[in-house]
Structures are given as structure tokens and as C-alpha cells.
Design a protein around this motif. Sequence first.
Motif, PDB file in Angstrom:
ATOM      1  N   GLY A 129    -102.646  27.630 -10.512  1.00 22.86           N
ATOM      2  CA  GLY A 129    -103.980  27.516  -9.866  1.00 22.86           C
ATOM      3  C   GLY A 129    -104.506  29.292  -9.708  1.00 22.86           C
ATOM      4  O   GLY A 129    -105.711  29.429  -9.999  1.00 22.86           O
ATOM      5  N   ARG A 130    -103.546  29.858  -9.335  1.00 26.53           N
ATOM      6  CA  ARG A 130    -103.915  31.224  -9.259  1.00 26.53           C
ATOM      7  C   ARG A 130    -104.096  32.195 -10.409  1.00 26.53           C
ATOM      8  O   ARG A 130    -105.114  32.874 -10.526  1.00 26.53           O
ATOM      9  N   ILE A 131    -103.290  31.680 -11.460  1.00 31.20           N
ATOM     10  CA  ILE A 131    -103.075  32.646 -12.646  1.00 31.20           C
ATOM     11  C   ILE A 131    -104.521  32.301 -13.401  1.00 31.20           C
ATOM     12  O   ILE A 131    -105.185  32.877 -13.956  1.00 31.20           O
ATOM     13  N   LEU A 132    -104.687  30.763 -13.282  1.00 31.86           N
ATOM     14  CA  LEU A 132    -106.100  30.418 -13.825  1.00 31.86           C
ATOM     15  C   LEU A 132    -107.438  31.090 -13.526  1.00 31.86           C
ATOM     16  O   LEU A 132    -108.340  31.338 -13.989  1.00 31.86           O
ATOM     17  N   HIS A 133    -107.109  31.330 -12.262  1.00 28.39           N
ATOM     18  CA  HIS A 133    -108.380  31.996 -11.379  1.00 28.39           C
ATOM     19  C   HIS A 133    -108.592  33.296 -11.888  1.00 28.39           C
ATOM     20  O   HIS A 133    -109.605  33.906 -12.245  1.00 28.39           O
ATOM     21  N   ILE A 134    -107.417  34.084 -12.002  1.00 27.84           N
ATOM     22  CA  ILE A 134    -107.383  35.401 -12.636  1.00 27.84           C
ATOM     23  C   ILE A 134    -107.724  35.546 -13.931  1.00 27.84           C
ATOM     24  O   ILE A 134    -108.669  36.299 -14.385  1.00 27.84           O
ATOM     25  N   CYS A 135    -107.531  34.407 -14.931  1.00 29.34           N
ATOM     26  CA  CYS A 135    -107.776  34.488 -16.229  1.00 29.34           C
ATOM     27  C   CYS A 135    -109.270  34.404 -16.532  1.00 29.34           C
ATOM     28  O   CYS A 135    -109.988  35.067 -17.196  1.00 29.34           O
ATOM     29  N   GLN A 136    -109.841  33.540 -15.267  1.00 28.62           N
ATOM     30  CA  GLN A 136    -111.381  33.389 -15.581  1.00 28.62           C
ATOM     31  C   GLN A 136    -112.075  34.713 -15.094  1.00 28.62           C
ATOM     32  O   GLN A 136    -113.059  35.041 -15.725  1.00 28.62           O
ATOM     33  N   GLU A 137    -111.654  35.323 -14.031  1.00 29.34           N
ATOM     34  CA  GLU A 137    -112.137  36.552 -13.720  1.00 29.34           C
ATOM     35  C   GLU A 137    -111.987  37.633 -14.757  1.00 29.34           C
ATOM     36  O   GLU A 137    -112.978  38.551 -14.883  1.00 29.34           O
ATOM     37  N   GLU A 138    -111.204  37.715 -15.357  1.00 24.76           N
ATOM     38  CA  GLU A 138    -110.598  38.629 -16.573  1.00 24.76           C
ATOM     39  C   GLU A 138    -111.330  38.244 -17.834  1.00 24.76           C
ATOM     40  O   GLU A 138    -110.801  39.037 -19.017  1.00 24.76           O
TER      41      GLU A 138
ATOM     42  N   TYR B 287     -96.892  40.169 -15.737  1.00 22.70           N
ATOM     43  CA  TYR B 287     -96.350  39.872 -17.118  1.00 22.70           C
ATOM     44  C   TYR B 287     -97.999  39.522 -17.869  1.00 22.70           C
ATOM     45  O   TYR B 287     -98.215  39.881 -19.004  1.00 22.70           O
ATOM     46  N   LEU B 288     -98.868  38.899 -17.017  1.00 27.01           N
ATOM     47  CA  LEU B 288    -100.033  38.415 -17.569  1.00 27.01           C
ATOM     48  C   LEU B 288    -100.971  39.675 -17.739  1.00 27.01           C
ATOM     49  O   LEU B 288    -101.646  39.744 -18.936  1.00 27.01           O
ATOM     50  N   GLN B 289    -100.846  40.530 -17.088  1.00 28.06           N
ATOM     51  CA  GLN B 289    -101.761  41.879 -17.337  1.00 28.06           C
ATOM     52  C   GLN B 289    -100.951  42.734 -18.636  1.00 28.06           C
ATOM     53  O   GLN B 289    -101.748  43.298 -19.258  1.00 28.06           O
ATOM     54  N   GLY B 290     -99.762  42.871 -18.504  1.00 31.30           N
ATOM     55  CA  GLY B 290     -98.993  43.364 -19.489  1.00 31.30           C
ATOM     56  C   GLY B 290     -99.504  42.776 -21.110  1.00 31.30           C
ATOM     57  O   GLY B 290     -99.822  43.604 -22.055  1.00 31.30           O
ATOM     58  N   ALA B 291     -99.443  41.214 -21.061  1.00 30.44           N
ATOM     59  CA  ALA B 291     -99.834  40.807 -22.236  1.00 30.44           C
ATOM     60  C   ALA B 291    -101.105  40.764 -22.566  1.00 30.44           C
ATOM     61  O   ALA B 291    -101.342  41.048 -23.851  1.00 30.44           O
ATOM     62  N   ALA B 292    -102.185  40.866 -21.592  1.00 31.31           N
ATOM     63  CA  ALA B 292    -103.625  41.139 -21.866  1.00 31.31           C
ATOM     64  C   ALA B 292    -104.060  42.475 -22.542  1.00 31.31           C
ATOM     65  O   ALA B 292    -104.773  42.665 -23.610  1.00 31.31           O
ATOM     66  N   ARG B 293    -103.050  43.522 -21.984  1.00 31.53           N
ATOM     67  CA  ARG B 293    -103.258  44.881 -22.575  1.00 31.53           C
ATOM     68  C   ARG B 293    -102.797  44.916 -24.205  1.00 31.53           C
ATOM     69  O   ARG B 293    -103.233  45.699 -24.756  1.00 31.53           O
ATOM     70  N   LEU B 294    -101.610  44.137 -24.424  1.00 31.76           N
ATOM     71  CA  LEU B 294    -100.951  44.297 -25.547  1.00 31.76           C
ATOM     72  C   LEU B 294    -101.553  43.454 -26.702  1.00 31.76           C
ATOM     73  O   LEU B 294    -101.802  43.791 -27.946  1.00 31.76           O
ATOM     74  N   PHE B 295    -101.980  42.344 -26.292  1.00 34.28           N
ATOM     75  CA  PHE B 295    -102.603  41.046 -27.252  1.00 34.28           C
ATOM     76  C   PHE B 295    -103.900  40.719 -27.104  1.00 34.28           C
ATOM     77  O   PHE B 295    -104.519  39.721 -27.671  1.00 34.28           O
ATOM     78  N   GLY B 296    -104.697  41.414 -26.232  1.00 34.58           N
ATOM     79  CA  GLY B 296    -106.125  40.940 -25.892  1.00 34.58           C
ATOM     80  C   GLY B 296    -106.406  39.718 -24.973  1.00 34.58           C
ATOM     81  O   GLY B 296    -105.503  39.400 -24.467  1.00 34.58           O
TER      82      GLY B 296
END
Length: 341
Positions: free
Chosen positions: A180-189, A215-224
Motif C-alpha cells: 500500500g505504501r509503495i503504491l502510494h509513492i509510485c502514484q506520486e512519482e 530500492y524503488l528510488q534506485g530502480a527509478a533513476r536507472l530504469f525510468g
Amino acid sequence: MAPVIQSSQQWVEKYRPKQVKDVAHQDEVVRVLTNTLETANCPHMLFYGPPGTGKTTTALAIAHQLFGPELYKSRVLELNASDDRGINVVRTKIKNFAAVAVGSGRQGGYPCPPFKIIILDEADSMTEDAQNALRRTMETYSKVTRFFFICNYISRIIEHLASRCAKFRFKPLSEEIMTGRILHICQEEGLDLDSEALSSLSSISQGDLRRAITYLQGAARLFGSSISSKDLISVSGVIPQEVVQSLFAACKGGDFDLANKEVNNVIQEGYPVSQMLSQLFEVIVGADDISDEQKAKICKKLAETDKCLVDGADEYLQLLDVASITMRVLCNMPLELSYEN
């Protein structure tokens, strides 16, 4: 899908709860501390539990809600493991801060009770002498100072300190809460994660929400903005499951040369052997075709090897030793070689 906006701010800080009521999954702790905020009277506190479950966040939230931004710096002293917290610091910095009396009365809508707060993060890394020195300080200045101890292992806090505190245990976060928390961050970002990626992220972070967000932020920076399960595994340092299974299969097959080849592959790929032991442990414990006695023998060897690695042993030799013992156990060979004629 909106593009990911690159920011220098860490998401761990950006999405850190600012109020106690927003801390995820720690319902009993939140309920008790909410009452504390209403009465503006709190005891010394000891927060303990696994990393990334909200201990430091909760302590900071209480302090901010009691004093507000204006008084926070003058009323709250934060010390963590990066600071020198030996007995000299306890006798000088902590004692001097604890000794100063403060006024009372609401300011700017905040309770502002007549005491200060000293937050000792990672308190289990304090020396026993330093912890003993704190006992007298806590007793002497209890009217004007409250201590918040934060640690992973309550067993490393001496009984004299623990008995003076209200204890709060923080539980590992469930997969549902983390998702739930990760999905919230994904929606915001503006990120796109499928169900497999979400499941992988929850699995590799092992109830540590801070690790999952990192991990999520690292993956977002590397893979979009579109992130797969494979992307998350690559940034986490977790060894791909097929590599672990290949080593395990070689051991079950009883072919030492093949097992040696798999061990060499692990070393050449740069995978940490301590991580391999952890994942191999999960595979062995979860295997249905291995007896409890076999599991016990292998796990005993894993524990001994883990200690050897901590002491600086060679990774290749240690992993090869684990593979050899695992093979002998699974193939019902004697663990000790006989040199008698």
C-alpha cells in the motif's frame, strides 16, 4: 505515464510520516503515543524492533508534535551511531543538555511541556560503561529531560536502563502494508510497477520499508518510470534465484566438479557470499524433500561459515566448503573423511 522527475531529495525523507498517527502498521504503539501527545506527559521510552519499521520516525514525530519547528532545535538533542557516544560524551554533552531547565506553556498551538528530549538512535551500539553512566543522569534530571532510546536488539540495552523506560516493540511490516505504501509513492512519482515487481520488492526488503523505498528510488533513476521485477533485483544486490538454485541442484546431484563450477560462477559474478548463504538457507529450509536432520546439519555449517566470513575468511574457500558439506549431507556421504588404510 508522466515522466519521473529527478530530485536530489531522498524518497525515504520525502515520504517520512510527519505525525505519529501516520506511522504504518504499529497500531498499539500509535494508540499509546497519541494519548501521550494529548496529555503532553511522557516517560522515558525505549523503541526496539527490526530496521525500517518506523522507530526513528515515531520518535522524531513525537518531538515535532510536542514542540513545533520553533522550539525543536533547542528542546531536542539527537545522537546516533555516527556520533561518539562513549562515557565522556555521556558525562559532558548529554549531561549538560539534560541539566538545563526549560519553561512551560503552549506556543504556536504546540503543547511545549516543561522538559527536553534526548533521542539516542541505535542505542544498542553504546558501550556498557556509557549506558551505566546514563543511569544516574536519567534519575537526576528526570523532571526536566526525557530519554528516547532506539535500538534493533533490546538484549543489548542493560537492564538498569530498560527498566526505567516504557518499552515499545515495532513489528516487521506485512506485505499488504508495504504494498500500500509503495503504491502510494509510485502514484506520486509517476511510476509503473506490475504485481510481480511489487511482490519481489516486498520479498527482497523483508519487512524493511526504508530499504524498499531506497530500492524503488534506485530502480527509478536507472530504469525510468516502468520498473520490472528484474530491475529491482538488480539494484538490490540480491542474487538471482536461478543462480542459487543452480548451486543447490549441483550439490543435490553429487557432482563436485559441477558444484565447484557454480561456486566459481558466484565469485566471478561478484555476488556476496554472505548473501548467497542467506538465500541458500531459505531454499534449504523450504525444501520438502530434505529431512529435518539433513537441514540441521547444513544450517549448522551455514552458521559456522557466516562467522568465518565475518572474521575475514576467503569467500571462495568458504562457499566451496559449504557446497561440499551440503553435497555430503544430501547424498548421505560421511561428513568426516577417514584416512585409515
